[in-house]
Write an enzyme that holds these catalytic residues in place. Structure first.
Site, PDB file in Angstrom:
ATOM      1  N   GLY A  28      47.381 -75.647  34.043  1.00  0.00           N
ATOM      2  CA  GLY A  28      46.914 -76.282  32.876  1.00  0.00           C
ATOM      3  C   GLY A  28      47.938 -77.377  32.506  1.00  0.00           C
ATOM      4  O   GLY A  28      48.305 -77.840  31.497  1.00  0.00           O
ATOM      5  N   SER A  29      48.689 -77.611  33.620  1.00  0.00           N
ATOM      6  CA  SER A  29      49.809 -78.829  33.289  1.00  0.00           C
ATOM      7  C   SER A  29      49.133 -80.244  33.228  1.00  0.00           C
ATOM      8  O   SER A  29      49.976 -80.898  32.431  1.00  0.00           O
ATOM      9  CB  SER A  29      50.794 -79.053  34.614  1.00  0.00           C
ATOM     10  OG  SER A  29      49.888 -79.179  35.836  1.00  0.00           O
ATOM     11  N   GLY A  46      61.114 -74.059  31.808  1.00  0.00           N
ATOM     12  CA  GLY A  46      60.297 -73.536  32.491  1.00  0.00           C
ATOM     13  C   GLY A  46      60.016 -72.037  31.884  1.00  0.00           C
ATOM     14  O   GLY A  46      60.652 -71.355  31.428  1.00  0.00           O
ATOM     15  N   GLU A  61      57.654 -68.630  35.726  1.00  0.00           N
ATOM     16  CA  GLU A  61      57.931 -67.247  36.690  1.00  0.00           C
ATOM     17  C   GLU A  61      58.693 -66.288  36.080  1.00  0.00           C
ATOM     18  O   GLU A  61      58.688 -65.079  36.516  1.00  0.00           O
ATOM     19  CB  GLU A  61      59.238 -67.970  37.524  1.00  0.00           C
ATOM     20  CG  GLU A  61      58.430 -68.811  38.623  1.00  0.00           C
ATOM     21  CD  GLU A  61      59.369 -69.795  39.309  1.00  0.00           C
ATOM     22  OE1 GLU A  61      60.103 -70.505  38.868  1.00  0.00           O
ATOM     23  OE2 GLU A  61      59.690 -69.447  40.605  1.00  0.00           O
TER      24      GLU A  61
END
Lengths: 759, 79, 162
Positions: free
Chosen positions: A487-488, A715, A718
């Site tokens: 979805g970036s 981010g 992860e």
């Protein structure tokens, strides 16, 4: 860069618009790796070693080459015999020779499924027939897969030239231990001497696969002019270009890689398997060659992550202060050196401020597929050991699992055990978010248990390029070099829209091929929204400056008399009271007369990615009859900086949790006595399905925005896979009243533990 | 300046803490390579530099102040 | 081996194609008819990415032979949107961000549509068990289940209103 963040209100960032590529993906139109075809295309297939460890005595391809319809056959002899050399493809360095030999075995097959030859033929049936006609003579060697067995002095040695790095004196005999690394601070003996309570245990995990649903796929077309086109599904088109160029000794300029949509990667598509082979087959045959892996091949020959042994010893005072931590990590690397034990070591204690700590990591080669990155590589494994041990410590001290983490948890300004001072982190707020969530106090029933665990991941920045172009009607295109894995495109378009002042639906994001945009490191390390987002914002700002300058020309005022507000140039010159704001469309319509096309491309190397923290809470119920563990409730809080598109941030968290739950409960590579994988399919390699999971409540903690990013993003992809292994294991411990230390906690294991206790 | 962990210490004879005068990452790498031949190349390939807690993967221009906390840590990748 | 001539109906339209006897319906759809919305994730009926509906029944097209499609009605993801309008399930998947990489999405949509045609008001557990034959590695299923529930609610409302 704070000018954008300081805006009183964001129009687009933080909203939940529909993703720009959404309709393609719900209508079946989106083209993934295997969805392309070219006229005259051949089918490429791979012959793989049936042995886990074998010397390749000879390969005879003559019969295969003579078969009608076979257009090319390649073996290692068709690839340059490369020197051992580190190569940077924009991420963690890899060894070129190893990479090449992983794509095609040379002299030795190092795991079952290791490629030994490849063919290209006019149909899949002919290709299969040709594979059967290739005669390979093997000398089968003893193999070793278990990590501790591989470390033993009498273990079969995979690489005669591999000597353990990081030990003194330098070893004189080859070993499967590729490297030993140590990390720590303080005085361990002193730390344990201060402790009132000590816990010590040995934890194990099995190799697990990233399990992306789309198998690897590519098409390569090598022209008679030496120009090569590659269409493929990967996490980085530039990574594919670099690796293919190096492995085949081609010029990067002669390879153009066109990224398809990517059907999941999770780190597993950060390297090449098929692409160099497809190019070699196309070069030999003169036709385009398409290669698509079967699921069986994906399991047997592509990157799982390490199976591991984690030994943890913790000491603490009565008040809960952890005085010492001694951690030993032994990670399988698979056939070539390079397990994620380094990151496992650095993250192992990153949530804790412990004065005396030692972490020793072993990188161990084994006769199994070379491990590939898997979401926060290395961190879930060490966190499983550490967070289980902290849970045991809290039990021994009679402390609440959140209280012991609050007592020892890191805050901004504290030096991390891995070295530097942490800044702009919200770990404690993340703990608080779980503590104040209703889930934390829901009463549990019989056979039910609750587990909590924390996790840390660095996140990375790095090199990215973005281009912003204004169309003649005032709409915009945002091009980047990063495959959109989750979805970036939406977040790229949103950030550009925010800066330009355009509605989101007037910004079209595209993922460009290697010839159409500047270099970008691959989509991984949770870097795209952060690093590529920064490039997008910088490019959009350049465009805004250009638009202001164009408006200044139109108004005949100095450029500093133009402001940018709500997507329009505003004239600040008091001598031009009649100058009405000029929209992007109005300026774009005059672009030719004010200097030509309005476009900006920015390449940067984003520094200062903020680390992320997560705290997860899991409730389970155990069926004592079957040993089956049901996950009843799951709540995950995460330090995300600022969520650009909250739905997709939640989605990252929920997806990471699901993978972590699978790792904890059912997933594992199972090998037979000959070292052959016994469960290379989704029937026997059991990833979580919809009925295995509850809703996953994702809490976005936004109290510590990343000051380096224009909107505060960190981010997020992860971190969420780091805590679940221990969160589930701790919940199982709570439900059973006994600690199981070996993953997965599958029904047979639970049953065996219950049976043992009953005796 | 501190090397966190054992990686790279083979170049420095086991030493992990240094005083350096460098004012940029580029100078730091050159200075360390002067002192320990080959270490500069190793740093560029394998290490990231954390300056006052902020991780710089490989940016020559990043500035170091006289009181900056500088750590060399293994380069981080990701999934 | 010579190919067989297969006459069938795909998304409402009469369709003919040639297929070797051993070809799967999935390969025929993708390679002969260019309908690449159905995906191969496993080739063994475990992942559901190749889901299509044959004569009203949800099947993994990787487990059905192409010649078996003779005389049958096949519905694929490509037939789900009607003209310029998305099916409510497609719309709700977008609104709920029920996809990340999008590879499993066609299979989930085909399977969810088959569910709602049988049971217009499924509860969460029924949805989870119906969709247990479709693997998604990205989303953790949360947003998919919510999207299906929301689409079902909207479709019930539309039905009541009409």
């Amino acid at each position: 860069m704070t000018d954008v963040m300081d805006r009183p209100a964001l129009r687009v960032v933080g909203e939940r618009p529909i993703r720009p590529d959404g309709v393609d993906k719900v209508t079946g139109r989106a083209q993934f790796g295997a969805d392309f075809n070219l006229p005259g295309m051949l089918v490429g297939k791979i012959k793989r070693s049936p042995h886990a460890h074998a010397k390749i005595v000879s390969i005879d391809t003559r019969k295969a080459k003579a078969l009608a319809g076979v257009k090319a056959v390649v073996t290692a002899a068709d690839f340059p015999d490369l020197a051992s050399e580190e190569v940077e493809a924009g991420e963690a360095a890899g060894n070129l020779r190893d990479l090449s030999m992983n794509c095609m075995a040379r002299d030795k097959a190092l795991y079952e499924g290791h490629a030994v030859a490849a063919v290209a033929a006019t149909s899949a049936a002919v290709a299969d027939e040709a594979l059967a006609l290739i005669e390979v003579v093997y000398e089968v060697l003893p193999h070793v897969i278990d990590v501790e067995a591989a470390m033993a002095p009498d273990a079969p040695v995979l690489h005669e030239g591999l000597f353990t790095k990081g030990v003194e004196p330098k070893p004189t005999a080859p070993s499967n231990i590729a490297a030993v690394n140590k990390l720590g601070r303080g005085d361990l003996a002193e730390g344990f001497a201060q402790a009132d309570v000590i816990v010590e245990a040995r934890y194990t995990t099995k190799a697990v696969h990233q399990g992306y649903i789309e198998p690897h796929a590519c098409i390569a077309q090598y022209g008679q002019d030496g120009q090569c086109l590659v269409w493929c599904s990967s996490q980085g088109q530039f990574m594919v270009r670099t690796y293919c160029a190096k492995i085949l000794d081609l010029e990067a300029a002669d390879i153009r890689v066109i990224p398809s949509e990517i059907g999941g990667g999770f780190g597993g598509k950060t390297t090449v398997y098929l692409e160099p082979l497809a190019i070699a087959l196309s070069r030999q045959s003169g036709f385009p060659v398409k290669m698509v892996m079967t699921r069986d091949e994906v399991f047997r020959a592509t990157g799982p992550t390490s199976g591991a042994v984690v030994e943890v010893k913790l000491g603490a005072k009565r008040d809960g202060t952890i005085t010492a931590a001694d951690v030993v990590l032994k990670y399988q690397a698979g056939a070539f050196p390079g397990s994620p034990v380094g990151a496992g070591s650095m993250t192992a204690l990153a949530c804790y401020d412990i004065a005396n700590a030692a972490i020793t990591g072993y990188d161990v080669v084994t006769n199994s597929p070379k491990v590939a990155a898997y979401r926060a590589p290395g961190a879930p494994i060490s966190a499983f050991g550490m967070e289980s041990a902290v849970d045991e410590l809290a039990r021994k001290l009679g402390m609440d699992p959140i209280a012991i983490r609050e007592k020892n948890g890191v805050v901004s300004g504290v030096k991390a055990v891995y070295g530097p001072t942490l800044r702009d982190i919200a770990y404690k707020d993340t703990l608080e978010a779980i503590k104040s969530h209703p889930h934390y106090s829901i009463p549990l029933g019989p056979n039910q248990g609750r587990g909590l665990a924390a996790g840390f991941w660095f996140n990375i920045g790095g090199e990215s390029t973005a281009a912003v172009r204004i169309n003649d009607d005032g709409s915009a295109v945002v091009a980047t070099g990063n495959p959109d894995i989750g979805g970036s495109r939406a977040s790229m378009a949103m950030m550009a829209a925010e800066v330009l002042g355009l509605p989101i639906d007037q910004v079209r994001p595209v993922v460009a091929d290697t010839a159409s945009i500047g270099f970008s490191m691959l989509t991984g390390g949770s870097r795209v929204t952060f690093a590529t987002g920064m490039a997008v914002v910088e490019a959009a700002k350049k465009v805004v400056e250009d638009l202001k300058q164009r408006a200044a020309q139109m108004w005949e005022v100095p450029a500093d008399k133009v402001a940018w507000e709500n997507g329009a140039a505003v004239c600040l010159d008091p001598e031009k009271p009649a100058a009405k704001p000029l929209s992007i469309a109005a300026i774009a319509a005059r672009a030719g007369r004010t200097g030509g096309p309005i476009t900006a491309e920015v390449g940067l190397n984003a520094q200062g990615a903020g680390p992320g923290f997560a705290v997860h809470l899991c409730d389970v119920e155990i069926d004592p009859e079957t040993g089956h563990v049901t996950v009843l409730r799951y709540t995950a809080a995460q330090d995300v900086g600022k969520a650009i598109h909250p739905s997709y941030v939640e989605g990252q968290i929920q997806g990471g949790v699901a993978q972590g739950v699978g790792w904890a409960l059912n997933e594992e590579y199972i090998f037979d006595a000959e070292g052959r994988m016994e469960n290379p399919g989704f029937l026997d390699y059991r990833v979580p399905v919809a009925s295995d999971l509850p809703m996953i409540d994702a809490i976005l903690v936004e109290t510590a925005p990343n000051p380096r990013h224009p909107f505060g993003a960190k981010g997020v992809g992860e971190v969420p896979i780091v805590p679940p292994l221990a969160a589930v294991a701790n919940a199982v411990r709570d439900a059973l009243g006994l600690r199981l230390t070996d993953l997965p906690l599958s029904p047979p294991r639970i049953r065996a533990a219950l049976d043992a206790r009953a005796k | 300046m501190v090397i966190a962990g054992s990686n790279g210490r083979e170049f420095t004879g086991g030493l992990s803490e240094f005083d350096v005068g460098a004012t940029t990452v580029r100078r730091l790498i050159l200075e360390l390579d002067d002192r320990y031949p080959g270490f500069g190349d190793y740093i560029e390939r394998r290490m990231a530099i954390a300056i006052d807690g902020e991780i710089h993967q490989d940016s020559y221009g990043a500035e170091l102040g006289p009181d900056s906390e500088v750590y060399l840590i293994p380069k981080i990748g990701g999934g | 081996m010579s190919k067989q001539h297969v006459t069938t109906t795909v998304n409402g339209d009469p369709t003919e194609f040639l297929a070797a006897p051993g070809t799967t319906l999935l390969d025929a759809l993708r390679d002969e008819l260019g309908l690449t919305g159905a995906k191969e994730g496993c080739g063994s009926g475990d992942c559901g990415a190749c889901s299509v509906v044959v004569d009203g029944r949800l099947v993994c097209s990787c487990l059905m032979l192409a010649p078996e499609a003779e005389g049958r009605r096949i519905e694929t993801i490509e037939g789900m949107a009607q003209g310029g309008r998305l099916h409510p399930l497609q719309q709700k998947f977008l609104e709920h961000a029920a996809l990340q990489c999008g590879f499993c999405t066609p299979g989930f949509l085909v399977a969810a549509k088959a569910l709602l045609e049988r049971n217009p008001d499924p509860d969460e557990t029924e949805i989870r068990y119906w969709l247990a034959g479709n693997l998604c590695r990205c989303t953790g299923y949360d947003k998919i289940v919510r999207a299906v529930m929301d689409a079902a609610a909207e479709m019930r409302q539309v039905r009541r209103a009409s």
